[in-house]
Structures are given as structure tokens and as C-alpha cells.
Design a protein around this motif. Structure first.
Motif, PDB file in Angstrom:
ATOM      1  N   ALA A 122     -11.011  -3.597  -4.673  1.00 52.66           N
ATOM      2  CA  ALA A 122     -10.688  -4.917  -4.127  1.00 52.66           C
ATOM      3  C   ALA A 122      -9.182  -5.110  -4.060  1.00 52.66           C
ATOM      4  O   ALA A 122      -8.463  -4.778  -5.008  1.00 52.66           O
ATOM      5  N   ILE A 123      -8.715  -5.631  -2.919  1.00 52.12           N
ATOM      6  CA  ILE A 123      -7.305  -5.986  -2.743  1.00 52.12           C
ATOM      7  C   ILE A 123      -7.252  -7.458  -2.374  1.00 52.12           C
ATOM      8  O   ILE A 123      -7.789  -7.872  -1.338  1.00 52.12           O
ATOM      9  N   ASN A 124      -6.645  -8.265  -3.241  1.00 55.81           N
ATOM     10  CA  ASN A 124      -6.587  -9.700  -3.021  1.00 55.81           C
ATOM     11  C   ASN A 124      -5.404 -10.258  -3.804  1.00 55.81           C
ATOM     12  O   ASN A 124      -5.151  -9.823  -4.928  1.00 55.81           O
ATOM     13  N   LYS A 125      -4.698 -11.212  -3.227  1.00 54.58           N
ATOM     14  CA  LYS A 125      -3.527 -11.760  -3.933  1.00 54.58           C
ATOM     15  C   LYS A 125      -3.902 -12.819  -4.968  1.00 54.58           C
ATOM     16  O   LYS A 125      -3.069 -13.206  -5.788  1.00 54.58           O
ATOM     17  N   ASP A 126      -5.163 -13.247  -4.959  1.00 54.12           N
ATOM     18  CA  ASP A 126      -5.645 -14.213  -5.943  1.00 54.12           C
ATOM     19  C   ASP A 126      -6.260 -13.474  -7.126  1.00 54.12           C
ATOM     20  O   ASP A 126      -7.333 -12.887  -7.014  1.00 54.12           O
ATOM     21  N   ALA A 127      -5.581 -13.502  -8.244  1.00 52.86           N
ATOM     22  CA  ALA A 127      -6.057 -12.765  -9.427  1.00 52.86           C
ATOM     23  C   ALA A 127      -7.382 -13.294  -9.954  1.00 52.86           C
ATOM     24  O   ALA A 127      -8.100 -12.590 -10.681  1.00 52.86           O
ATOM     25  N   ASP A 128      -7.740 -14.529  -9.606  1.00 46.76           N
ATOM     26  CA  ASP A 128      -8.984 -15.125 -10.085  1.00 46.76           C
ATOM     27  C   ASP A 128     -10.122 -15.015  -9.081  1.00 46.76           C
ATOM     28  O   ASP A 128     -11.181 -15.614  -9.278  1.00 46.76           O
ATOM     29  N   ALA A 129      -9.934 -14.262  -8.018  1.00 41.80           N
ATOM     30  CA  ALA A 129     -10.979 -14.122  -7.000  1.00 41.80           C
ATOM     31  C   ALA A 129     -12.228 -13.479  -7.610  1.00 41.80           C
ATOM     32  O   ALA A 129     -12.127 -12.503  -8.373  1.00 41.80           O
ATOM     33  N   PRO A 130     -13.416 -14.004  -7.306  1.00 41.46           N
ATOM     34  CA  PRO A 130     -14.667 -13.461  -7.887  1.00 41.46           C
ATOM     35  C   PRO A 130     -14.905 -11.987  -7.583  1.00 41.46           C
ATOM     36  O   PRO A 130     -15.617 -11.317  -8.328  1.00 41.46           O
ATOM     37  N   ILE A 131     -14.311 -11.471  -6.518  1.00 46.85           N
ATOM     38  CA  ILE A 131     -14.528 -10.067  -6.154  1.00 46.85           C
ATOM     39  C   ILE A 131     -14.092  -9.129  -7.278  1.00 46.85           C
ATOM     40  O   ILE A 131     -14.663  -8.054  -7.474  1.00 46.85           O
ATOM     41  N   PHE A 132     -13.093  -9.558  -8.080  1.00 49.65           N
ATOM     42  CA  PHE A 132     -12.597  -8.696  -9.160  1.00 49.65           C
ATOM     43  C   PHE A 132     -13.604  -8.557 -10.300  1.00 49.65           C
ATOM     44  O   PHE A 132     -13.498  -7.641 -11.115  1.00 49.65           O
ATOM     45  N   GLN A 133     -14.591  -9.446 -10.349  1.00 48.86           N
ATOM     46  CA  GLN A 133     -15.604  -9.349 -11.402  1.00 48.86           C
ATOM     47  C   GLN A 133     -16.567  -8.190 -11.178  1.00 48.86           C
ATOM     48  O   GLN A 133     -17.198  -7.712 -12.122  1.00 48.86           O
ATOM     49  N   VAL A 134     -16.688  -7.747  -9.937  1.00 56.23           N
ATOM     50  CA  VAL A 134     -17.584  -6.621  -9.649  1.00 56.23           C
ATOM     51  C   VAL A 134     -16.813  -5.361  -9.271  1.00 56.23           C
ATOM     52  O   VAL A 134     -17.398  -4.286  -9.144  1.00 56.23           O
ATOM     53  N   LEU A 189      -6.671  -4.552  -7.135  1.00 54.06           N
ATOM     54  CA  LEU A 189      -5.233  -4.623  -6.910  1.00 54.06           C
ATOM     55  C   LEU A 189      -4.879  -6.050  -6.515  1.00 54.06           C
ATOM     56  O   LEU A 189      -5.298  -6.534  -5.462  1.00 54.06           O
ATOM     57  N   VAL A 190      -4.128  -6.723  -7.387  1.00 53.19           N
ATOM     58  CA  VAL A 190      -3.662  -8.079  -7.080  1.00 53.19           C
ATOM     59  C   VAL A 190      -2.358  -7.938  -6.300  1.00 53.19           C
ATOM     60  O   VAL A 190      -1.298  -7.638  -6.881  1.00 53.19           O
ATOM     61  N   ALA A 191      -2.453  -8.106  -4.997  1.00 52.02           N
ATOM     62  CA  ALA A 191      -1.282  -7.917  -4.138  1.00 52.02           C
ATOM     63  C   ALA A 191      -1.539  -8.551  -2.784  1.00 52.02           C
ATOM     64  O   ALA A 191      -2.684  -8.831  -2.413  1.00 52.02           O
ATOM     65  N   ASP A 192      -0.453  -8.766  -2.060  1.00 50.73           N
ATOM     66  CA  ASP A 192      -0.548  -9.267  -0.688  1.00 50.73           C
ATOM     67  C   ASP A 192      -1.044  -8.130   0.203  1.00 50.73           C
ATOM     68  O   ASP A 192      -0.396  -7.074   0.282  1.00 50.73           O
ATOM     69  N   LEU A 193      -2.188  -8.326   0.830  1.00 47.86           N
ATOM     70  CA  LEU A 193      -2.778  -7.247   1.637  1.00 47.86           C
ATOM     71  C   LEU A 193      -1.850  -6.799   2.760  1.00 47.86           C
ATOM     72  O   LEU A 193      -1.887  -5.642   3.189  1.00 47.86           O
ATOM     73  N   PHE A 194      -1.021  -7.697   3.267  1.00 54.74           N
ATOM     74  CA  PHE A 194      -0.147  -7.345   4.382  1.00 54.74           C
ATOM     75  C   PHE A 194       0.957  -6.375   3.965  1.00 54.74           C
ATOM     76  O   PHE A 194       1.572  -5.719   4.812  1.00 54.74           O
ATOM     77  N   ASN A 195       1.180  -6.239   2.670  1.00 60.65           N
ATOM     78  CA  ASN A 195       2.093  -5.222   2.155  1.00 60.65           C
ATOM     79  C   ASN A 195       1.326  -4.017   1.617  1.00 60.65           C
ATOM     80  O   ASN A 195       1.711  -2.862   1.845  1.00 60.65           O
ATOM     81  N   ALA A 196       0.245  -4.283   0.900  1.00 59.44           N
ATOM     82  CA  ALA A 196      -0.476  -3.213   0.198  1.00 59.44           C
ATOM     83  C   ALA A 196      -1.245  -2.295   1.152  1.00 59.44           C
ATOM     84  O   ALA A 196      -1.244  -1.072   0.979  1.00 59.44           O
ATOM     85  N   VAL A 197      -1.910  -2.871   2.162  1.00 59.43           N
ATOM     86  CA  VAL A 197      -2.760  -2.052   3.035  1.00 59.43           C
ATOM     87  C   VAL A 197      -1.951  -1.066   3.877  1.00 59.43           C
ATOM     88  O   VAL A 197      -2.302   0.122   3.942  1.00 59.43           O
ATOM     89  N   PRO A 198      -0.841  -1.492   4.524  1.00 59.40           N
ATOM     90  CA  PRO A 198      -0.048  -0.492   5.260  1.00 59.40           C
ATOM     91  C   PRO A 198       0.497   0.614   4.361  1.00 59.40           C
ATOM     92  O   PRO A 198       0.537   1.786   4.749  1.00 59.40           O
ATOM     93  N   GLU A 199       0.886   0.242   3.137  1.00 57.99           N
ATOM     94  CA  GLU A 199       1.396   1.261   2.198  1.00 57.99           C
ATOM     95  C   GLU A 199       0.295   2.243   1.804  1.00 57.99           C
ATOM     96  O   GLU A 199       0.524   3.463   1.742  1.00 57.99           O
ATOM     97  N   LEU A 200      -0.891   1.713   1.532  1.00 60.09           N
ATOM     98  CA  LEU A 200      -2.023   2.571   1.187  1.00 60.09           C
ATOM     99  C   LEU A 200      -2.366   3.495   2.356  1.00 60.09           C
ATOM    100  O   LEU A 200      -2.594   4.694   2.166  1.00 60.09           O
ATOM    101  N   THR A 201      -2.395   2.940   3.549  1.00 58.49           N
ATOM    102  CA  THR A 201      -2.721   3.726   4.740  1.00 58.49           C
ATOM    103  C   THR A 201      -1.709   4.839   4.959  1.00 58.49           C
ATOM    104  O   THR A 201      -2.074   5.978   5.279  1.00 58.49           O
ATOM    105  N   GLU A 202      -0.444   4.522   4.745  1.00 61.50           N
ATOM    106  CA  GLU A 202       0.620   5.503   4.956  1.00 61.50           C
ATOM    107  C   GLU A 202       0.536   6.658   3.954  1.00 61.50           C
ATOM    108  O   GLU A 202       0.808   7.813   4.285  1.00 61.50           O
TER     109      GLU A 202
END
Length: 311
Positions: A279-291, A296-309
Motif C-alpha cells: 500500500a502507498i498512501n500519504k495518510d498513515a491512518d488509512a485502513p488499507i495499512f491494516q491489511v 509506504l506512507v508517502a505522496d504517491l506522485f513522488n513515490a510511484v514514479p521513483e518506484l517505476t524508475e
């Protein structure tokens, strides 16, 4: 206990969902037969079904009325053929969930929906409350009509069998509905429900072009299917066919990457059986992190291009 599996097929090929339904049928402990209903390509599909390991007979209903799997035409056919069987099983897909309730009504029995295990000849488990609880249900009906959650059962081997193919006839066109057209998304990507890797995006991606810009390159690098949350679909970012969740497609890939998805119960119900969840989400309390197995708590607009690269 003799069981009849309703085959899903296209272009003369048997869908993977049918292979999982065959596995579920085999757990009932009796002979497993497969019904292939269709038009011109049904013979090829029947021949393919005859090769599925564990199948002892294939019934072929070839008629133009069954070419597009119209439930109003196929359900009476199944109800007629079901007379010689203790159980009728269909994959819990859009097609299966359209046909099976009609078959149950024609047979005057209760349907057992979305089973995830076989506990006995008439005892099964199924998820309830969006998958937050598992119910054990037992039927007292003389004949079972079952839909099978395909992600809960291994696929039967597509080869190795040598079943006989027997022609059957039905009533044909019931005159209650007609096929107009098929709007299908053509893609070289794996089909969502059978993909080993899925990259899904949520409402945080803002709009369709942004979804395409960030999700597609990552999916291309991984050879993955693309999914989406209901919020992203409702907002018009992607077609309905991409939706993962309780009212979308139930998936269980080896790797599920959720990007910008908060993790509403409806979405979790469709993907929480995935082997590894990232899960990649900038909200550390997002329910997705429970499963999630990896978060990764991060801004997807920065994290996803870096991961892709870096892939």
C-alpha cells in the motif's frame, strides 16, 4: 454426489473461473460433469472442457440461442439438465451470478452463494458482512445450486483428462431478451481475476489522465493487470471493468499494489486474500495499512514514479 459445473467460455476456450469451480465440485466427492452452452464456438470449448483433469463427462448444448449466455435462455436449459444431478455449480462471476439465481428459482431451492470451502456434502462456508465474518451454512434442499468464489479454490489442471462429450438439447430462445452488442475492453494485459500481479489506483489520482500517467507505466514494468477502487470508477477515471471490491471483481493475486486507496471495507472485501499486499498512501491512518504486508506512507506522485524508475 453427482455435480454439474456450468462452464464459462469465450473463443472456444474455457475460462479460468471454470477450473476453480471444477475443483470445488470435486470436493463434493462424486462425479463431476461440465455443461458447455454456446453457439458456433461451443464445440471447441467442449473439447477443451473434456481435457480438464477430474471431469468425467461434458454436456454440449450448441444453439444460437446460447451464443451470448443470455440468462433467460441458459437458465431453463440448466434446470432441465439438472434433473440428473445433486448439485449445480457456477463460478461467482458476473455471468454465474446472473444465471444461478434463475436456476435456483426454476428448481425451487435456495441458492448457496459465493462459497469459499466445502465442509461436507451439504455444508459450506461463505463470507458475510463484506468478508468480516465467515458463516457456515448447511442446506436441507434435495438439490444444491451453488456459486463458487473462484479465488478460494485452486484451478483444476486444464489438461490430462479425457472425458466424453455428449450433446444435449434445451428449449432454445425463450423470447424474453435479445443480444444487442458487446462493449469489451481489448488489452494485452492479464485478465484482472486471473492476474498474478495487480496494480490498483484510487480516487487520490485525481482524474483519468493522471491515473493513466502514474498507474500504467508501473503496471507495464511489472506485466500487471490494472485495477481500481469503486471511488475511482465512479469518478470516471477508468471503466467499470477495472473495479475491485465487493461490488466489483474479487481478486487474490500473488502481489496487489494499492496506490492512493484508503481501504474502504467494500474494496478490502475484494482483495484482502491477496498473497502480498503493498500500500502507498500519504495518510498513515488509512485502513488499507491494516491489511497491507508492506506499507509506504508517502505522496504517491513522488513515490510511484521513483518506484517505476527503479524497477
Amino acid at each position: 454426489m453427482a455435480a454439474l459445473v456450468i462452464a464459462e467460455h469465450a473463443g472456444g476456450q474455457i475460462a479460468d473461473a471454470t477450473l476453480s469451480a471444477v475443483t470445488a465440485a470435486a470436493k463434493l466427492g462424486g462425479d463431476v460433469h461440465v455443461l458447455v452452452a454456446g453457439g458456433d464456438d461451443a464445440k471447441g470449448a467442449a473439447d477443451a472442457a473434456a481435457q480438464i483433469a477430474g471431469v468425467s463427462k461434458v454436456l454440449l448444448a450448441q444453439d444460437a440461442a446460447y451464443a451470448h449466455q443470455l440468462a433467460e435462455n441458459v437458465a431453463p436449459l440448466i434446470a432441465g439438465v439438472a434433473e440428473g444431478y445433486d448439485a449445480v455449480l457456477a463460478p461467482s462471476t458476473t455471468t454465474g451470478k446472473n444465471i444461478a439465481p434463475r436456476v435456483a428459482a426454476l428448481l425451487d431451492v435456495m441458492q448457496l452463494s459465493d462459497i469459499i470451502s466445502v465442509e461436507g456434502p451439504k455444508s459450506f462456508t461463505r463470507p458475510i458482512y463484506a468478508g468480516n465474518a465467515i458463516a457456515t451454512v448447511e442446506s436441507s434442499d434435495p438439490k444444491l445450486v451453488i456459486t463458487v468464489r473462484t479465488t478460494a479454490f485452486d484451478k483444476a489442471e486444464a489438461t490430462g483428462g479425457s472425458a466424453a462429450v455428449e450433446a444435449v438439447n434445451g428449449a432454445g430462445d425463450a423470447g424474453l431478451s435479445s443480444f444487442v452488442k458487446l462493449d469489451a475492453v481489448k488489452s494485452d494485459r492479464p485478465e484482472l481475476t486471473s492476474a498474478g500481479i495487480i496494480v490498483s489506483g484510487g480516487r487520490a489520482l485525481k482524474d483519468g489522465p493522471t491515473f493513466e500517467q502514474y498507474i500504467t507505466p508501473l503496471a507495464d514494468k511489472l506485466g500487471a493487470a490494472i485495477g481500481a477502487s469503486r471511488a475511482a470508477v465512479d469518478a470516471g477515471y477508468v471503466p467499470n471493468d477495472y473495479q475491485v471490491g465487493q461490488t466489483g471483481k474479487i481478486v487474490a493475486p500473488d502481489l496487489y499494489i494499492a496506490i492512493g486507496i484508503s481501504g474502504a471495507i467494500q474494496h478490502l472485501a475484494g482483495m484482502k486474500d491477496s498473497k502480498v499486499i503493498v500500500a502507498i498512501n500519504k495518510d498513515a491512518d488509512a485502513p488499507i495499512f491494516q491489511v497491507a504486508d508492506i506499507g509506504l506512507v508517502a505522496d504517491l506522485f513522488n513515490a510511484v514514479p521513483e518506484l517505476t524508475e527503479k524497477l
